[in-house]
Design an enzyme around this catalytic site. Sequence first.
Site, mmCIF file in Angstrom:
data_model
loop_
_atom_site.group_PDB
_atom_site.id
_atom_site.type_symbol
_atom_site.label_atom_id
_atom_site.label_comp_id
_atom_site.label_asym_id
_atom_site.label_seq_id
_atom_site.Cartn_x
_atom_site.Cartn_y
_atom_site.Cartn_z
ATOM 1 C CB ILE A 62 -10.952 19.618 1.484
ATOM 2 C CG1 ILE A 62 -9.945 18.482 1.321
ATOM 3 C CG2 ILE A 62 -11.792 19.757 0.215
ATOM 4 C CD1 ILE A 62 -9.880 17.572 2.497
ATOM 5 C CB CYS A 63 -12.155 25.233 1.922
ATOM 6 S SG CYS A 63 -10.945 26.151 0.934
ATOM 7 N N GLY A 64 -13.887 25.069 -0.348
ATOM 8 C CA GLY A 64 -14.492 25.213 -1.673
ATOM 9 C C GLY A 64 -13.471 25.312 -2.786
ATOM 10 C CD GLN A 106 -16.536 18.449 -1.362
ATOM 11 O OE1 GLN A 106 -15.877 18.068 -0.407
ATOM 12 N NE2 GLN A 106 -17.856 18.466 -1.365
#
Length: 154
Positions: A62-64, A106
Amino acid sequence: MKIGIGSDSNGIAYRDDLLKFVNELGHEAEVVLLQENEDYPDVAVALGKKILNQEFDRGILICGTGIGMAIAANKVPGIRAANITDAYSAERAELSNHAQIITFGQQVLGFNLVKELVKINLGETFVDGRSTPKIERIMTYEKELKNITVSGIN
């Protein structure tokens, strides 16, 4: 299944909540954390290596946006990572592409949707069939192209 979960600073809240959720689904989940405030390339490559070393069966990053994690994880030879945004892609990432890693953003997807997509993906199992030759061709290209030097790209 044993699932590795990693994030950069833009995905920590989902990472920690997904850890609980994946364990509730009956899998053994563990956070991949090298040190605090890791950048996404470091976490993605670390998880890819752990999958190749059979420390995990699959992974979630998960990243931006999920895009950077997918790009970085796909640099690990032998790893196939897919950025997931919808139910069909969550299913096909495993059934058509046998992707060991799924990625999410996210900042672009709500957590309830991410939970549903994870549940769909982890509920699928790749079976050799008409997608197998395509995956094998991808892996052949990966081997052929690994020594190419790219210049002029910034």
